[in-house]
Design a protein around this motif. Structure first.
Motif, PDB file in Angstrom:
ATOM      1  N   HIS A  77       0.839  -1.200   0.000  1.00 22.39           N
ATOM      2  CA  HIS A  77       0.000   0.000   0.000  1.00 22.39           C
ATOM      3  C   HIS A  77       0.875   1.251   0.000  1.00 22.39           C
ATOM      4  CE1 HIS A  77      -3.627  -2.313   0.848  1.00 22.39           C
ATOM      5  NE2 HIS A  77      -2.898  -2.999   1.714  1.00 22.39           N
ATOM      6  N   LEU A  78       0.514   2.221  -0.839  1.00 25.13           N
ATOM      7  CA  LEU A  78       1.189   3.519  -0.822  1.00 25.13           C
ATOM      8  C   LEU A  78       0.644   4.325   0.351  1.00 25.13           C
ATOM      9  CD1 LEU A  78       1.378   4.633  -4.559  1.00 25.13           C
ATOM     10  CD2 LEU A  78       3.267   4.020  -3.042  1.00 25.13           C
ATOM     11  N   ILE A  79       1.544   4.833   1.177  1.00 28.78           N
ATOM     12  CA  ILE A  79       1.161   5.576   2.371  1.00 28.78           C
ATOM     13  C   ILE A  79       1.878   6.920   2.367  1.00 28.78           C
ATOM     14  CG2 ILE A  79       1.245   5.597   4.910  1.00 28.78           C
ATOM     15  CD1 ILE A  79      -0.605   3.441   3.886  1.00 28.78           C
ATOM     16  N   SER A  80       1.145   8.005   2.564  1.00 30.65           N
ATOM     17  CA  SER A  80       1.740   9.325   2.736  1.00 30.65           C
ATOM     18  C   SER A  80       2.412   9.379   4.095  1.00 30.65           C
ATOM     19  CB  SER A  80       0.666  10.414   2.657  1.00 30.65           C
ATOM     20  OG  SER A  80       0.015  10.381   1.411  1.00 30.65           O
ATOM     21  N   VAL A  81       3.580  10.030   4.160  1.00 29.76           N
ATOM     22  CA  VAL A  81       4.332  10.127   5.411  1.00 29.76           C
ATOM     23  C   VAL A  81       4.380  11.600   5.833  1.00 29.76           C
ATOM     24  CG1 VAL A  81       6.520   9.688   6.581  1.00 29.76           C
ATOM     25  CG2 VAL A  81       5.680   8.082   4.842  1.00 29.76           C
ATOM     26  N   LEU A  82       3.931  11.831   7.045  1.00 27.47           N
ATOM     27  CA  LEU A  82       3.720  13.166   7.583  1.00 27.47           C
ATOM     28  C   LEU A  82       4.712  13.477   8.692  1.00 27.47           C
ATOM     29  CD1 LEU A  82       1.664  15.594   7.865  1.00 27.47           C
ATOM     30  CD2 LEU A  82       0.431  14.157   9.481  1.00 27.47           C
ATOM     31  N   ASP A  83       5.262  14.689   8.685  1.00 29.36           N
ATOM     32  CA  ASP A  83       6.048  15.201   9.808  1.00 29.36           C
ATOM     33  C   ASP A  83       5.069  15.979  10.671  1.00 29.36           C
ATOM     34  OD1 ASP A  83       7.565  16.705  11.597  1.00 29.36           O
ATOM     35  OD2 ASP A  83       9.124  17.182  10.131  1.00 29.36           O
ATOM     36  N   ILE A  84       4.528  15.327  11.701  1.00 30.22           N
ATOM     37  CA  ILE A  84       3.477  15.931  12.521  1.00 30.22           C
ATOM     38  C   ILE A  84       3.982  17.160  13.272  1.00 30.22           C
ATOM     39  CG2 ILE A  84       3.807  14.431  14.524  1.00 30.22           C
ATOM     40  CD1 ILE A  84       0.389  15.555  13.173  1.00 30.22           C
ATOM     41  N   ALA A  85       5.250  17.163  13.678  1.00 27.26           N
ATOM     42  CA  ALA A  85       5.792  18.331  14.391  1.00 27.26           C
ATOM     43  C   ALA A  85       5.797  19.552  13.476  1.00 27.26           C
ATOM     44  CB  ALA A  85       7.193  18.036  14.914  1.00 27.26           C
ATOM     45  N   ALA A  86       6.182  19.370  12.207  1.00 25.72           N
ATOM     46  CA  ALA A  86       6.185  20.482  11.254  1.00 25.72           C
ATOM     47  C   ALA A  86       4.761  20.921  10.935  1.00 25.72           C
ATOM     48  CB  ALA A  86       6.921  20.078   9.978  1.00 25.72           C
ATOM     49  N   ILE A 111      -2.489   7.158   7.523  1.00 23.67           N
ATOM     50  CA  ILE A 111      -1.354   8.011   7.180  1.00 23.67           C
ATOM     51  C   ILE A 111      -0.159   7.539   7.992  1.00 23.67           C
ATOM     52  CG2 ILE A 111      -1.666   9.839   8.920  1.00 23.67           C
ATOM     53  CD1 ILE A 111      -1.084  11.785   6.424  1.00 23.67           C
ATOM     54  N   GLY A 112       1.029   7.768   7.441  1.00 21.74           N
ATOM     55  CA  GLY A 112       2.254   7.439   8.161  1.00 21.74           C
ATOM     56  C   GLY A 112       2.756   8.656   8.918  1.00 21.74           C
ATOM     57  N   LEU A 113       3.202   8.436  10.134  1.00 21.87           N
ATOM     58  CA  LEU A 113       3.819   9.499  10.924  1.00 21.87           C
ATOM     59  C   LEU A 113       5.319   9.227  10.964  1.00 21.87           C
ATOM     60  CD1 LEU A 113       1.335   9.720  13.939  1.00 21.87           C
ATOM     61  CD2 LEU A 113       1.386  11.126  11.863  1.00 21.87           C
ATOM     62  N   ALA A 114       6.099  10.174  10.460  1.00 26.25           N
ATOM     63  CA  ALA A 114       7.546  10.026  10.448  1.00 26.25           C
ATOM     64  C   ALA A 114       8.085  10.103  11.865  1.00 26.25           C
ATOM     65  CB  ALA A 114       8.169  11.129   9.598  1.00 26.25           C
ATOM     66  N   ALA A 115       9.129   9.332  12.144  1.00 22.49           N
ATOM     67  CA  ALA A 115       9.758   9.343  13.460  1.00 22.49           C
ATOM     68  C   ALA A 115      11.273   9.294  13.310  1.00 22.49           C
ATOM     69  CB  ALA A 115       9.278   8.162  14.294  1.00 22.49           C
ATOM     70  N   GLU A 116      11.933  10.155  14.055  1.00 19.63           N
ATOM     71  CA  GLU A 116      13.390  10.072  14.130  1.00 19.63           C
ATOM     72  C   GLU A 116      13.776   8.920  15.049  1.00 19.63           C
ATOM     73  OE1 GLU A 116      14.248  13.987  15.507  1.00 19.63           O
ATOM     74  OE2 GLU A 116      13.770  14.889  13.575  1.00 19.63           O
ATOM     75  N   GLN A 117      12.921   8.680  16.035  1.00 13.55           N
ATOM     76  CA  GLN A 117      13.155   7.586  16.968  1.00 13.55           C
ATOM     77  C   GLN A 117      11.814   7.074  17.476  1.00 13.55           C
ATOM     78  OE1 GLN A 117      15.366   8.716  20.444  1.00 13.55           O
ATOM     79  NE2 GLN A 117      15.687   6.617  21.087  1.00 13.55           N
ATOM     80  N   ALA A 118      11.576   5.785  17.327  1.00 14.18           N
ATOM     81  CA  ALA A 118      10.395   5.152  17.924  1.00 14.18           C
ATOM     82  C   ALA A 118      10.796   4.716  19.323  1.00 14.18           C
ATOM     83  CB  ALA A 118       9.944   3.963  17.088  1.00 14.18           C
ATOM     84  N   LEU A 119      10.031   5.142  20.324  1.00 17.25           N
ATOM     85  CA  LEU A 119      10.401   4.858  21.713  1.00 17.25           C
ATOM     86  C   LEU A 119       9.765   3.586  22.253  1.00 17.25           C
ATOM     87  CD1 LEU A 119      10.216   8.484  23.134  1.00 17.25           C
ATOM     88  CD2 LEU A 119      12.227   7.236  22.316  1.00 17.25           C
ATOM     89  N   GLY A 120       8.561   3.264  21.792  1.00 19.75           N
ATOM     90  CA  GLY A 120       7.907   2.048  22.251  1.00 19.75           C
ATOM     91  C   GLY A 120       6.521   2.314  22.797  1.00 19.75           C
ATOM     92  N   ILE A 121       5.989   1.303  23.470  1.00 22.65           N
ATOM     93  CA  ILE A 121       4.639   1.392  24.019  1.00 22.65           C
ATOM     94  C   ILE A 121       4.722   1.856  25.467  1.00 22.65           C
ATOM     95  CG2 ILE A 121       2.560   0.089  24.617  1.00 22.65           C
ATOM     96  CD1 ILE A 121       3.264  -1.789  22.267  1.00 22.65           C
ATOM     97  N   GLU A 122       3.938   2.857  25.787  1.00 25.11           N
ATOM     98  CA  GLU A 122       3.881   3.409  27.141  1.00 25.11           C
ATOM     99  C   GLU A 122       2.497   3.141  27.720  1.00 25.11           C
ATOM    100  OE1 GLU A 122       6.523   4.830  28.427  1.00 25.11           O
ATOM    101  OE2 GLU A 122       7.700   5.252  26.635  1.00 25.11           O
ATOM    102  N   GLU A 123       2.463   2.619  28.926  1.00 26.39           N
ATOM    103  CA  GLU A 123       1.216   2.486  29.677  1.00 26.39           C
ATOM    104  C   GLU A 123       1.163   3.689  30.608  1.00 26.39           C
ATOM    105  OE1 GLU A 123      -1.283   0.278  29.458  1.00 26.39           O
ATOM    106  OE2 GLU A 123      -0.285  -0.804  27.851  1.00 26.39           O
ATOM    107  N   ILE A 124       0.357   4.674  30.260  1.00 28.14           N
ATOM    108  CA  ILE A 124       0.323   5.924  31.019  1.00 28.14           C
ATOM    109  C   ILE A 124      -0.887   5.916  31.944  1.00 28.14           C
ATOM    110  CG2 ILE A 124       0.249   8.434  30.873  1.00 28.14           C
ATOM    111  CD1 ILE A 124       1.483   8.201  28.073  1.00 28.14           C
TER     112      ILE A 124
END
Length: 173
Positions: A77-86, A111-124
């Motif tokens: 699948h073609l997915i658009s990748v977004l820089d959410i911070a920008a 939609i794809g969210l771009a990440a410089e670093q994926a941190l993982g799953i957080e149980e908040i």
């Protein structure tokens, strides 16, 4: 042991049991996938994430807005990748390389969210999540949390995908 000693022992046991029962209360949590982009930490509800992994290929889209980094092919699948911070004007100086992508969905949209670093799953814990009032420009961020001394902006996937700036005719990405 005297009757008085027995009574004191029973009181102390009752107090210990009450403290243990209070500390064993079930803590209500929410699950988020956390990632960093533009030196800002974001969280997306785990239930909205359909893919998280390395971003192997990214093809730029001519004349696309600065926050739309390009498209990628994931699982056919073609997915658009977004820089959410920008997109949300939250980018801080010191951009790193985009290495990962989280694909989120709400209804039929993805939609794809771009990440410089994926941190993982957080149980908040729910009591550590705060409501925000950031104005109309940042409706995609309505809540935030403090996780291990890091501020995490919690995204609302439905609002991100419903943003008019992303309504370019491509209904699936």
């Amino acid at each position: 042991m005297s009757a008085h000693d027995i009574e004191n022992e029973l009181r102390e046991r009752a107090a210990r049991l009450a403290r243990n029962a209070a500390s064993n209360k079930r803590v209500v949590t929410e699950s988020f996938v956390s990632f960093v982009i533009g030196k800002q930490c974001f969280g997306v509800p785990l239930s909205a994430v359909v893919y998280a992994g390395r971003l192997r290929h990214l093809t730029a889209i001519p004349s696309a807005p600065h926050y739309l980094l390009g498209i990628t092919l994931i699982s056919g699948h073609l997915i658009s990748v977004l820089d959410i911070a920008a997109m949300l004007s939250l980018r801080r100086p010191g951009v790193g390389d985009v290495t990962s992508c989280l694909i989120i969905e709400s209804g039929p949209r993805k939609i794809g969210l771009a990440a410089e670093q994926a941190l993982g799953i957080e149980e908040i814990p729910a009591d550590q999540i705060s409501e925000l009032s950031l104005g109309t420009g940042a409706l995609a961020i309505r809540r935030a949390a403090l996780v291990e001394r890091m501020h995490v902006l919690l995204l609302d996937p439905h609002t991100v995908l419903a943003d008019p700036r992303l309504q370019g005719g491509n209904r699936h990405g």
